[in-house]
Design a protein around this motif. Structure first.
Motif, mmCIF file in Angstrom:
data_model
loop_
_atom_site.group_PDB
_atom_site.id
_atom_site.type_symbol
_atom_site.label_atom_id
_atom_site.label_comp_id
_atom_site.label_asym_id
_atom_site.label_seq_id
_atom_site.Cartn_x
_atom_site.Cartn_y
_atom_site.Cartn_z
ATOM 1 N N THR A 112 0.848 -1.189 0.000
ATOM 2 C CA THR A 112 0.000 0.000 0.000
ATOM 3 C C THR A 112 0.880 1.235 0.000
ATOM 4 O O THR A 112 1.940 1.250 0.616
ATOM 5 C CB THR A 112 -0.946 0.008 1.223
ATOM 6 N N GLN A 113 0.459 2.267 -0.740
ATOM 7 C CA GLN A 113 1.239 3.490 -0.851
ATOM 8 C C GLN A 113 0.900 4.495 0.238
ATOM 9 O O GLN A 113 1.639 5.442 0.461
ATOM 10 C CB GLN A 113 0.998 4.127 -2.232
ATOM 11 N N THR A 114 -0.215 4.306 0.896
ATOM 12 C CA THR A 114 -0.707 5.283 1.849
ATOM 13 C C THR A 114 -0.738 4.673 3.246
ATOM 14 O O THR A 114 -1.177 3.548 3.424
ATOM 15 C CB THR A 114 -2.126 5.746 1.454
ATOM 16 N N LYS A 115 -0.274 5.449 4.206
ATOM 17 C CA LYS A 115 -0.340 4.979 5.592
ATOM 18 C C LYS A 115 -1.793 4.859 6.037
ATOM 19 O O LYS A 115 -2.622 5.706 5.693
ATOM 20 C CB LYS A 115 0.361 5.967 6.525
ATOM 21 N N PRO A 116 -2.096 3.851 6.864
ATOM 22 C CA PRO A 116 -3.412 3.835 7.506
ATOM 23 C C PRO A 116 -3.576 5.069 8.384
ATOM 24 O O PRO A 116 -2.599 5.636 8.877
ATOM 25 C CB PRO A 116 -3.373 2.560 8.358
ATOM 26 N N VAL A 117 -4.812 5.472 8.579
ATOM 27 C CA VAL A 117 -5.132 6.598 9.449
ATOM 28 C C VAL A 117 -6.027 6.091 10.570
ATOM 29 O O VAL A 117 -7.098 5.524 10.322
ATOM 30 C CB VAL A 117 -5.840 7.731 8.686
ATOM 31 N N ALA A 172 -19.937 10.083 9.663
ATOM 32 C CA ALA A 172 -19.769 9.535 8.316
ATOM 33 C C ALA A 172 -18.696 8.452 8.279
ATOM 34 O O ALA A 172 -18.756 7.530 7.455
ATOM 35 C CB ALA A 172 -19.410 10.658 7.345
ATOM 36 N N LEU A 173 -17.713 8.535 9.190
ATOM 37 C CA LEU A 173 -16.672 7.514 9.268
ATOM 38 C C LEU A 173 -17.131 6.306 10.070
ATOM 39 O O LEU A 173 -16.852 5.165 9.708
ATOM 40 C CB LEU A 173 -15.412 8.093 9.932
ATOM 41 N N ASP A 229 -6.320 0.843 3.065
ATOM 42 C CA ASP A 229 -6.536 0.141 1.801
ATOM 43 C C ASP A 229 -7.808 0.592 1.080
ATOM 44 O O ASP A 229 -8.509 -0.216 0.460
ATOM 45 C CB ASP A 229 -6.578 -1.376 2.025
ATOM 46 N N GLY A 230 -8.146 1.868 1.223
ATOM 47 C CA GLY A 230 -9.296 2.391 0.505
ATOM 48 C C GLY A 230 -10.640 2.128 1.153
ATOM 49 O O GLY A 230 -11.683 2.437 0.559
ATOM 50 N N ILE A 231 -10.640 1.561 2.347
ATOM 51 C CA ILE A 231 -11.886 1.320 3.072
ATOM 52 C C ILE A 231 -11.771 1.906 4.479
ATOM 53 O O ILE A 231 -10.675 2.221 4.949
ATOM 54 C CB ILE A 231 -12.242 -0.181 3.172
ATOM 55 N N THR A 232 -12.898 2.060 5.127
ATOM 56 C CA THR A 232 -12.929 2.529 6.511
ATOM 57 C C THR A 232 -13.473 1.419 7.378
ATOM 58 O O THR A 232 -14.562 0.883 7.119
ATOM 59 C CB THR A 232 -13.812 3.781 6.660
ATOM 60 N N LEU A 233 -12.708 1.059 8.405
ATOM 61 C CA LEU A 233 -13.089 -0.007 9.317
ATOM 62 C C LEU A 233 -13.385 0.579 10.692
ATOM 63 O O LEU A 233 -12.748 1.539 11.124
ATOM 64 C CB LEU A 233 -11.959 -1.037 9.452
ATOM 65 N N SER A 234 -14.334 -0.019 11.384
ATOM 66 C CA SER A 234 -14.575 0.292 12.786
ATOM 67 C C SER A 234 -14.606 -1.029 13.539
ATOM 68 O O SER A 234 -14.488 -2.100 12.934
ATOM 69 C CB SER A 234 -15.894 1.051 12.959
ATOM 70 N N GLN A 235 -14.764 -0.954 14.866
ATOM 71 C CA GLN A 235 -14.715 -2.114 15.748
ATOM 72 C C GLN A 235 -13.276 -2.664 15.807
ATOM 73 O O GLN A 235 -12.758 -3.209 14.831
ATOM 74 C CB GLN A 235 -15.708 -3.215 15.357
ATOM 75 N N SER A 236 -12.668 -2.517 16.955
ATOM 76 C CA SER A 236 -11.234 -2.778 17.075
ATOM 77 C C SER A 236 -10.855 -4.213 16.722
ATOM 78 O O SER A 236 -9.823 -4.435 16.087
ATOM 79 C CB SER A 236 -10.756 -2.447 18.489
ATOM 80 N N LEU A 237 -11.666 -5.188 17.096
ATOM 81 C CA LEU A 237 -11.286 -6.570 16.794
ATOM 82 C C LEU A 237 -11.337 -6.844 15.294
ATOM 83 O O LEU A 237 -10.514 -7.610 14.773
ATOM 84 C CB LEU A 237 -12.174 -7.557 17.552
ATOM 85 N N ALA A 238 -12.276 -6.218 14.603
ATOM 86 C CA ALA A 238 -12.325 -6.354 13.147
ATOM 87 C C ALA A 238 -11.091 -5.727 12.506
ATOM 88 O O ALA A 238 -10.518 -6.291 11.560
ATOM 89 C CB ALA A 238 -13.598 -5.707 12.604
ATOM 90 N N VAL A 239 -10.662 -4.584 13.032
ATOM 91 C CA VAL A 239 -9.453 -3.931 12.506
ATOM 92 C C VAL A 239 -8.237 -4.826 12.728
ATOM 93 O O VAL A 239 -7.421 -5.037 11.817
ATOM 94 C CB VAL A 239 -9.243 -2.558 13.183
ATOM 95 N N ILE A 240 -8.113 -5.355 13.940
ATOM 96 C CA ILE A 240 -6.966 -6.202 14.275
ATOM 97 C C ILE A 240 -6.920 -7.426 13.372
ATOM 98 O O ILE A 240 -5.862 -7.790 12.836
ATOM 99 C CB ILE A 240 -7.027 -6.620 15.757
ATOM 100 N N GLN A 241 -8.064 -8.062 13.171
ATOM 101 C CA GLN A 241 -8.084 -9.262 12.336
ATOM 102 C C GLN A 241 -7.813 -8.927 10.871
ATOM 103 O O GLN A 241 -7.158 -9.704 10.157
ATOM 104 C CB GLN A 241 -9.422 -9.986 12.508
ATOM 105 N N TYR A 242 -8.259 -7.758 10.420
ATOM 106 C CA TYR A 242 -7.979 -7.366 9.045
ATOM 107 C C TYR A 242 -6.483 -7.174 8.824
ATOM 108 O O TYR A 242 -5.919 -7.693 7.843
ATOM 109 C CB TYR A 242 -8.728 -6.068 8.686
ATOM 110 N N ILE A 243 -5.834 -6.436 9.711
ATOM 111 C CA ILE A 243 -4.400 -6.215 9.493
ATOM 112 C C ILE A 243 -3.613 -7.510 9.685
ATOM 113 O O ILE A 243 -2.578 -7.708 9.053
ATOM 114 C CB ILE A 243 -3.840 -5.070 10.367
#
Length: 206
Positions: free
Chosen positions: A3-8, A53-54, A66-80
């Motif tokens: 990915t070219q862009t840092k996660p935010v 909106a986020l 990666d061009g999407i917005t994630l919420s819920q910390s466990l979902a974020v952790i599992q995605y990365i």
């Protein structure tokens, strides 16, 4: 995944859920940008339409990645964990992975939501006693589980999502004056984890 862009990461310094994501990023060695969302200032910046909106639940964290917005910390952790190299945050063994999820869900669903800011604001004057009750209730369930299955860390000898959930919850317990000495396994694991570089790095990000 390149990915070219840092996660935010949109988060709050005292938020357990935001802290979990910071720990996961540190463990994976992922560089990211942070946008503070102050849950107190201006009546709660998470309640503004721009943030809604986020994250429609108006909670932290939200993560743009990666061009999407994630919420819920466990979902974020599992995605990365599924998209980035580095140490596995969920074990490959199905039984160990299930144990990690049990501990993570016990904390993330069974303890933390009952003592988060929104709930405590509704409780009012009895908020400290309320928080203590539900943290102790959760720790009374968690302690024997960890006593049985923990090694150096929550599940065996590798850091996992369970450890990521544990440390912020122990911080909250101490903040609400819960006697953590009653839970020697939890106390030991927390002290061990706080000595690791990734957990130290996540503290510096607060």
């Amino acid at each position: 995944m390149a990915t070219q862009t840092k996660p935010v990461l949109y988060g709050y310094f005292r938020s357990s859920c935001s802290w979990r994501v910071r720990i996961a990023f540190a463990l994976k060695g992922i560089e990211y940008d942070q946008v503070p969302v102050n849950l107190i200032k201006d009546g709660g910046q998470q309640l503004k339409e721009q943030y809604k909106a986020l994250n429609p639940m108006q909670q932290v964290p939200a993560v743009e990645i990666d061009g999407i917005t994630l919420s819920q910390s466990l979902a974020v952790i599992q995605y990365i964990d599924e998209t980035r190299p580095g140490p596995r945050l969920l074990p490959t063994d199905p039984k160990a992975r299930a144990q990690v999820r049990i501990i993570s869900d016990l904390i993330a669903s069974g303890i933390q939501p009952l003592q988060n800011l929104y709930v405590l604001q509704k409780i009012g004057a009895e908020k400290v006693q309320w928080a203590q009750h539900f943290i102790n209730r959760g720790f009374q369930a968690l302690e024997p589980i960890l006593k049985q299955i923990s090694g150096k860390y929550c599940v065996g000898d590798e850091i996992s999502m369970a450890d990521i959930c544990l440390v912020p919850q122990v911080y909250n317990a101490e903040r609400f004056k819960v006697d953590v000495e009653q839970y020697p396994t939890i106390k030991r694991l927390n002290e061990t984890l706080l000595e690791t570089e990734a957990f130290k790095a996540s503290l510096k990000s607060t």
